[in-house]
Design a protein around this motif. Structure first.
Motif, PDB file in Angstrom:
ATOM      1  N   ALA A 112       0.835  -1.207   0.000  1.00 32.85           N
ATOM      2  CA  ALA A 112       0.000   0.000   0.000  1.00 32.85           C
ATOM      3  C   ALA A 112       0.868   1.255   0.000  1.00 32.85           C
ATOM      4  CB  ALA A 112      -0.930  -0.003   1.210  1.00 32.85           C
ATOM      5  N   ARG A 113       1.946   1.248   0.786  1.00 31.25           N
ATOM      6  CA  ARG A 113       2.846   2.412   0.819  1.00 31.25           C
ATOM      7  C   ARG A 113       3.569   2.570  -0.507  1.00 31.25           C
ATOM      8  NH1 ARG A 113       4.965   0.413   5.781  1.00 31.25           N
ATOM      9  NH2 ARG A 113       6.804  -0.109   4.596  1.00 31.25           N
ATOM     10  N   THR A 114       4.051   1.474  -1.049  1.00 34.10           N
ATOM     11  CA  THR A 114       4.825   1.505  -2.280  1.00 34.10           C
ATOM     12  C   THR A 114       3.964   1.878  -3.477  1.00 34.10           C
ATOM     13  OG1 THR A 114       6.271  -0.186  -1.374  1.00 34.10           O
ATOM     14  CG2 THR A 114       6.374   0.153  -3.738  1.00 34.10           C
ATOM     15  N   LEU A 115       2.766   1.356  -3.491  1.00 29.39           N
ATOM     16  CA  LEU A 115       1.892   1.572  -4.632  1.00 29.39           C
ATOM     17  C   LEU A 115       0.985   2.779  -4.458  1.00 29.39           C
ATOM     18  CD1 LEU A 115       0.949  -2.160  -5.234  1.00 29.39           C
ATOM     19  CD2 LEU A 115       2.654  -0.811  -6.453  1.00 29.39           C
ATOM     20  N   GLY A 116       1.127   3.499  -3.386  1.00 28.06           N
ATOM     21  CA  GLY A 116       0.381   4.690  -3.022  1.00 28.06           C
ATOM     22  C   GLY A 116      -0.796   5.113  -3.878  1.00 28.06           C
ATOM     23  N   ASP A 117      -0.563   5.525  -5.102  1.00 27.31           N
ATOM     24  CA  ASP A 117      -1.609   6.101  -5.931  1.00 27.31           C
ATOM     25  C   ASP A 117      -2.339   5.083  -6.797  1.00 27.31           C
ATOM     26  OD1 ASP A 117      -1.102   8.621  -4.920  1.00 27.31           O
ATOM     27  OD2 ASP A 117       0.392   9.072  -6.475  1.00 27.31           O
ATOM     28  N   VAL A 118      -2.309   3.840  -6.393  1.00 27.86           N
ATOM     29  CA  VAL A 118      -2.998   2.797  -7.146  1.00 27.86           C
ATOM     30  C   VAL A 118      -4.469   2.795  -6.734  1.00 27.86           C
ATOM     31  CG1 VAL A 118      -3.117   0.302  -7.489  1.00 27.86           C
ATOM     32  CG2 VAL A 118      -0.911   1.431  -7.376  1.00 27.86           C
ATOM     33  N   SER A 119      -5.311   2.453  -7.661  1.00 29.99           N
ATOM     34  CA  SER A 119      -6.755   2.463  -7.392  1.00 29.99           C
ATOM     35  C   SER A 119      -7.117   1.450  -6.313  1.00 29.99           C
ATOM     36  CB  SER A 119      -7.530   2.141  -8.671  1.00 29.99           C
ATOM     37  OG  SER A 119      -7.368   0.772  -8.985  1.00 29.99           O
ATOM     38  N   PRO A 120      -8.195   1.689  -5.585  1.00 31.41           N
ATOM     39  CA  PRO A 120      -8.642   0.733  -4.565  1.00 31.41           C
ATOM     40  C   PRO A 120      -8.906  -0.653  -5.153  1.00 31.41           C
ATOM     41  CG  PRO A 120      -9.833   2.805  -4.342  1.00 31.41           C
ATOM     42  CD  PRO A 120      -9.010   2.888  -5.594  1.00 31.41           C
ATOM     43  N   GLU A 121      -9.407  -0.706  -6.381  1.00 30.34           N
ATOM     44  CA  GLU A 121      -9.673  -2.002  -7.009  1.00 30.34           C
ATOM     45  C   GLU A 121      -8.376  -2.793  -7.207  1.00 30.34           C
ATOM     46  OE1 GLU A 121     -10.736   0.936  -8.521  1.00 30.34           O
ATOM     47  OE2 GLU A 121     -12.727   0.826  -7.625  1.00 30.34           O
ATOM     48  N   THR A 122      -7.321  -2.099  -7.623  1.00 30.11           N
ATOM     49  CA  THR A 122      -6.028  -2.755  -7.825  1.00 30.11           C
ATOM     50  C   THR A 122      -5.476  -3.249  -6.494  1.00 30.11           C
ATOM     51  OG1 THR A 122      -5.581  -1.381  -9.752  1.00 30.11           O
ATOM     52  CG2 THR A 122      -3.687  -2.468  -8.728  1.00 30.11           C
ATOM     53  N   LEU A 123      -5.579  -2.411  -5.446  1.00 32.35           N
ATOM     54  CA  LEU A 123      -5.108  -2.826  -4.123  1.00 32.35           C
ATOM     55  C   LEU A 123      -5.887  -4.043  -3.629  1.00 32.35           C
ATOM     56  CD1 LEU A 123      -4.419   0.509  -2.219  1.00 32.35           C
ATOM     57  CD2 LEU A 123      -2.769  -1.171  -3.035  1.00 32.35           C
ATOM     58  N   ARG A 124      -7.198  -4.070  -3.859  1.00 32.29           N
ATOM     59  CA  ARG A 124      -8.001  -5.224  -3.452  1.00 32.29           C
ATOM     60  C   ARG A 124      -7.556  -6.473  -4.213  1.00 32.29           C
ATOM     61  NH1 ARG A 124     -12.301  -1.872  -4.188  1.00 32.29           N
ATOM     62  NH2 ARG A 124     -12.830  -0.760  -2.312  1.00 32.29           N
ATOM     63  N   ALA A 125      -7.287  -6.321  -5.498  1.00 29.76           N
ATOM     64  CA  ALA A 125      -6.839  -7.457  -6.310  1.00 29.76           C
ATOM     65  C   ALA A 125      -5.498  -7.977  -5.804  1.00 29.76           C
ATOM     66  CB  ALA A 125      -6.746  -7.059  -7.781  1.00 29.76           C
ATOM     67  N   ILE A 126      -4.583  -7.083  -5.466  1.00 36.40           N
ATOM     68  CA  ILE A 126      -3.273  -7.487  -4.941  1.00 36.40           C
ATOM     69  C   ILE A 126      -3.451  -8.191  -3.604  1.00 36.40           C
ATOM     70  CG2 ILE A 126      -1.087  -6.628  -3.999  1.00 36.40           C
ATOM     71  CD1 ILE A 126      -1.232  -4.418  -6.189  1.00 36.40           C
ATOM     72  N   THR A 127      -4.284  -7.635  -2.739  1.00 43.18           N
ATOM     73  CA  THR A 127      -4.541  -8.231  -1.429  1.00 43.18           C
ATOM     74  C   THR A 127      -5.133  -9.624  -1.582  1.00 43.18           C
ATOM     75  OG1 THR A 127      -4.885  -6.070  -0.413  1.00 43.18           O
ATOM     76  CG2 THR A 127      -5.822  -7.967   0.743  1.00 43.18           C
ATOM     77  N   GLU A 128      -6.094  -9.765  -2.472  1.00 38.09           N
ATOM     78  CA  GLU A 128      -6.720 -11.069  -2.707  1.00 38.09           C
ATOM     79  C   GLU A 128      -5.681 -12.072  -3.210  1.00 38.09           C
ATOM     80  OE1 GLU A 128     -10.091 -12.968  -5.614  1.00 38.09           O
ATOM     81  OE2 GLU A 128     -10.388 -10.917  -4.892  1.00 38.09           O
ATOM     82  N   TYR A 129      -4.835 -11.635  -4.136  1.00 34.86           N
ATOM     83  CA  TYR A 129      -3.797 -12.512  -4.667  1.00 34.86           C
ATOM     84  C   TYR A 129      -2.859 -12.960  -3.544  1.00 34.86           C
ATOM     85  CZ  TYR A 129       0.345 -14.187  -6.994  1.00 34.86           C
ATOM     86  OH  TYR A 129       1.411 -14.965  -7.366  1.00 34.86           O
ATOM     87  N   LEU A 130      -2.414 -12.014  -2.708  1.00 28.04           N
ATOM     88  CA  LEU A 130      -1.505 -12.356  -1.611  1.00 28.04           C
ATOM     89  C   LEU A 130      -2.156 -13.353  -0.654  1.00 28.04           C
ATOM     90  CD1 LEU A 130       0.044  -8.862  -0.821  1.00 28.04           C
ATOM     91  CD2 LEU A 130       1.196 -10.824  -1.857  1.00 28.04           C
ATOM     92  N   ASN A 131      -3.418 -13.117  -0.308  1.00 26.67           N
ATOM     93  CA  ASN A 131      -4.119 -14.029   0.593  1.00 26.67           C
ATOM     94  C   ASN A 131      -4.244 -15.423  -0.007  1.00 26.67           C
ATOM     95  OD1 ASN A 131      -4.424 -12.130   2.613  1.00 26.67           O
ATOM     96  ND2 ASN A 131      -6.444 -11.487   1.915  1.00 26.67           N
ATOM     97  N   GLU A 132      -4.555 -15.499  -1.295  1.00 23.58           N
ATOM     98  CA  GLU A 132      -4.670 -16.796  -1.968  1.00 23.58           C
ATOM     99  C   GLU A 132      -3.318 -17.498  -2.027  1.00 23.58           C
ATOM    100  OE1 GLU A 132      -6.409 -16.072  -5.782  1.00 23.58           O
ATOM    101  OE2 GLU A 132      -8.357 -15.524  -4.927  1.00 23.58           O
ATOM    102  N   ASP A 133      -2.258 -16.737  -2.309  1.00 23.02           N
ATOM    103  CA  ASP A 133      -0.929 -17.325  -2.388  1.00 23.02           C
ATOM    104  C   ASP A 133      -0.498 -17.873  -1.031  1.00 23.02           C
ATOM    105  OD1 ASP A 133       1.446 -17.856  -4.055  1.00 23.02           O
ATOM    106  OD2 ASP A 133       2.420 -16.553  -2.573  1.00 23.02           O
ATOM    107  N   ILE A 134      -0.753 -17.138   0.028  1.00 21.48           N
ATOM    108  CA  ILE A 134      -0.413 -17.605   1.371  1.00 21.48           C
ATOM    109  C   ILE A 134      -1.190 -18.878   1.690  1.00 21.48           C
ATOM    110  CG2 ILE A 134      -0.652 -17.079   3.841  1.00 21.48           C
ATOM    111  CD1 ILE A 134       0.062 -14.153   3.072  1.00 21.48           C
ATOM    112  N   ALA A 135      -2.455 -18.912   1.332  1.00 17.61           N
ATOM    113  CA  ALA A 135      -3.272 -20.101   1.590  1.00 17.61           C
ATOM    114  C   ALA A 135      -2.784 -21.312   0.791  1.00 17.61           C
ATOM    115  CB  ALA A 135      -4.732 -19.811   1.258  1.00 17.61           C
ATOM    116  N   ARG A 136      -2.311 -21.090  -0.442  1.00 15.20           N
ATOM    117  CA  ARG A 136      -1.829 -22.190  -1.287  1.00 15.20           C
ATOM    118  C   ARG A 136      -0.466 -22.694  -0.872  1.00 15.20           C
ATOM    119  NH1 ARG A 136      -3.642 -19.062  -5.767  1.00 15.20           N
ATOM    120  NH2 ARG A 136      -1.505 -18.373  -6.031  1.00 15.20           N
ATOM    121  N   HIS A 137       0.354 -21.840  -0.266  1.00 19.10           N
ATOM    122  CA  HIS A 137       1.742 -22.195   0.040  1.00 19.10           C
ATOM    123  C   HIS A 137       2.068 -21.962   1.508  1.00 19.10           C
ATOM    124  CE1 HIS A 137       1.715 -21.056  -4.274  1.00 19.10           C
ATOM    125  NE2 HIS A 137       2.384 -22.176  -4.370  1.00 19.10           N
ATOM    126  N   PRO A 138       1.386 -22.621   2.436  1.00 22.21           N
ATOM    127  CA  PRO A 138       1.666 -22.384   3.848  1.00 22.21           C
ATOM    128  C   PRO A 138       3.089 -22.758   4.241  1.00 22.21           C
ATOM    129  CG  PRO A 138       0.209 -24.271   3.594  1.00 22.21           C
ATOM    130  CD  PRO A 138       0.370 -23.636   2.230  1.00 22.21           C
TER     131      PRO A 138
END
Length: 159
Positions: A112-138
């Motif tokens: 969020a700090r690094t991507l500062g001016d990214v749209s909320p939709e993009t941040l949500r997509a990144i967050t979702e991807y990170l959560n899915e990746d963590i769940a797939r690769h514990p």
């Protein structure tokens, strides 16, 4: 995926080391481990400790050493001694889930700090991807946690 006995012991030790960080906020150093084991009458060289954590070298099956480490980490000795059916102790499992959540939050905050001016939709997509990746690769969570960056117990200089 089948692990060598050395890699399985290393995985268990690194999970226990991660739980120490969750409990007290700082990792065990080699010196702390060595001194605690010496009080129990068990010697542990820096090289041996490194290859035990790294999963390289000969398999360490010394029951006295593994029992002393179990006592140090406050887990049932069967966990490190490789007994059939020995699972991650509940306390350790809960702490690791907590650490995993904290790391995911740090990654999200950094993004969020690094991507500062990214749209909320993009941040949500990144967050979702990170959560899915963590769940797939514990297991990746534990290996990332056991990296050598900032670790005072990096590879030994000599035996």
């Amino acid at each position: 995926m089948s692990r060598t006995p050395q890699a399985e012991l290393a995985r268990k030790l690194n999970l226990l080391l991660d739980s120490v960080v969750a409990e007290r906020g700082t990792p065990f150093t080699y010196r702390e481990v060595s001194e605690a084991l010496a009080k129990r009458g068990v010697n542990l060289s820096r090289a041996r400790w490194f290859y035990m954590k790294d999963g390289t070298g000969r398999m360490v099956s010394d029951p006295e050493l593994l029992a002393a480490l179990s006592e140090l980490f406050d887990v049932d000795p069967s966990y490190l001694l490789g007994s059939e059916g020995a699972e991650i102790p509940e306390r350790i499992d809960a702490q690791l889930e907590f650490v995993k959540s904290l790391r995911a939050a740090r990654v999200k905050t950094f993004a969020a700090r690094t991507l500062g001016d990214v749209s909320p939709e993009t941040l949500r997509a990144i967050t979702e991807y990170l959560n899915e990746d963590i769940a797939r690769h514990p297991a990746g969570e534990a290996s990332a946690a056991s990296g050598l960056e900032g670790n005072p117990d990096g590879p030994p200089v000599g035996p």
